[in-house]
Design a protein around this motif. Structure first.
Motif, mmCIF file in Angstrom:
data_model
loop_
_atom_site.group_PDB
_atom_site.id
_atom_site.type_symbol
_atom_site.label_atom_id
_atom_site.label_comp_id
_atom_site.label_asym_id
_atom_site.label_seq_id
_atom_site.Cartn_x
_atom_site.Cartn_y
_atom_site.Cartn_z
ATOM 1 N N SER A 251 0.833 -1.203 0.000
ATOM 2 C CA SER A 251 0.000 0.000 0.000
ATOM 3 C C SER A 251 0.869 1.254 0.000
ATOM 4 O O SER A 251 1.873 1.335 0.719
ATOM 5 N N ARG A 252 0.466 2.242 -0.779
ATOM 6 C CA ARG A 252 1.224 3.489 -0.857
ATOM 7 C C ARG A 252 1.117 4.304 0.432
ATOM 8 O O ARG A 252 1.854 5.273 0.619
ATOM 9 N N TYR A 253 0.201 3.912 1.311
ATOM 10 C CA TYR A 253 0.030 4.634 2.571
ATOM 11 C C TYR A 253 1.076 4.222 3.604
ATOM 12 O O TYR A 253 1.227 4.884 4.622
ATOM 13 N N ILE A 254 1.754 3.111 3.353
ATOM 14 C CA ILE A 254 2.754 2.632 4.300
ATOM 15 C C ILE A 254 4.052 3.396 4.106
ATOM 16 O O ILE A 254 4.592 3.460 3.003
ATOM 17 N N GLY A 255 4.563 3.975 5.184
ATOM 18 C CA GLY A 255 5.814 4.717 5.122
ATOM 19 C C GLY A 255 5.626 6.121 4.616
ATOM 20 O O GLY A 255 6.598 6.808 4.370
#
Length: 255
Positions: A251-255
């Protein structure tokens, strides 16, 4: 403009002519049916169904059902009428006929078919062919018919788990779950745009709790992470992020 004005009477004349032909055809059809017995009418309906003329079949079956409501063919006539109405795209008539069949024949051997068709009709009533052809995403439209279809299929599976329609009903329920989850996500996105983060987070959590096997779980978690971040609810954000990392590490929301 002059050309149109000269053509108008011709167009109207053609429309009147067509309407007259249609009325004449209907009158002839009714007259022909009036001279038929029950078996002849049923055979006529079967021929229409085999030819794919379900509208004509439904007209004949409806007349047969009205004239011989308690005849030896009555149950099969009603089942065929359900199918003919369905194939003709007459949703209201289909549902009304199904409900009547279920009410009058609760112990019939084909009652599972009636429940299956009810789910099928309600499911298709939620579809919009024009939007599909134009590739328009309308996940935000009211899914009331899909909810009804889900209940119809669930009732079929619960009451008749060994039905030959049960397997397909389960597949359709999974499709409907994705549809309902997509609706919740569409509403959550609307709330996010309006900065109504509590409402958005609640919609995301609803998807996790009610549709955990749908294809919208990742998006629900991402909305929860974003909403809790905006609200300053660190613990809730971290819990949602932990679940997101565990199940959707890309997921692009991680980090």
């Amino acid at each position: 403009m002059k050309t149109f004005r000269y053509m108008a009477p011709l167009v109207v004349g053609v429309m009147v002519s067509v309407a007259g032909c249609s009325s004449s055809d209907d009158a002839e059809e009714q007259a022909a049916l009036a001279n038929m017995g029950a078996q002849q009418m049923y055979q006529q309906a079967q021929q229409n169904m085999q030819a794919g003329n379900f509208s004509a079949a439904s007209n004949t079956l409806s007349a047969l059902d009205s004239r011989y409501p308690f005849g030896p063919l009555s149950h099969q006539v009603q089942l065929d009428l359900i199918y003919s109405y369905y194939k003709s795209g007459k949703i209201d008539e289909t549902v009304a006929t199904i409900d009547r069949f279920i009410r009058l024949n609760p112990n019939h051997s084909d009652i599972d078919y009636a429940f299956y068709m009810r789910g099928l009709v309600n499911m298709e009533a939620d579809n919009n062919l024009f939007q599909e052809l134009m590739n328009i995403d309308r996940s935000d439209r009211d899914p009331a018919k899909s909810r009804q279809a889900f209940d119809d299929f669930r009732r079929l599976i619960q009451q008749y788990p060994d039905s030959k329609y049960a397997a397909d009903a389960r597949k359709r329920m999974m499709f409907i779950k994705n549809r309902l989850a997509s609706y919740e996500i569409a509403i959550a996105k609307f709330y996010m745009r309006r900065e109504a983060y509590v409402a958005a987070a609640n919609r995301g959590r609803y998807v996790i709790e009610h549709f955990p096997d749908s294809d919208q779980v990742q998006r629900a978690l991402e909305i929860m992470v974003s909403s809790y971040e905006e609200l300053g609810l660190t613990e809730l954000r971290d819990n949602a992020m932990k679940t997101l990392k565990l199940n959707y590490p890309d997921s692009r929301y991680i980090g």
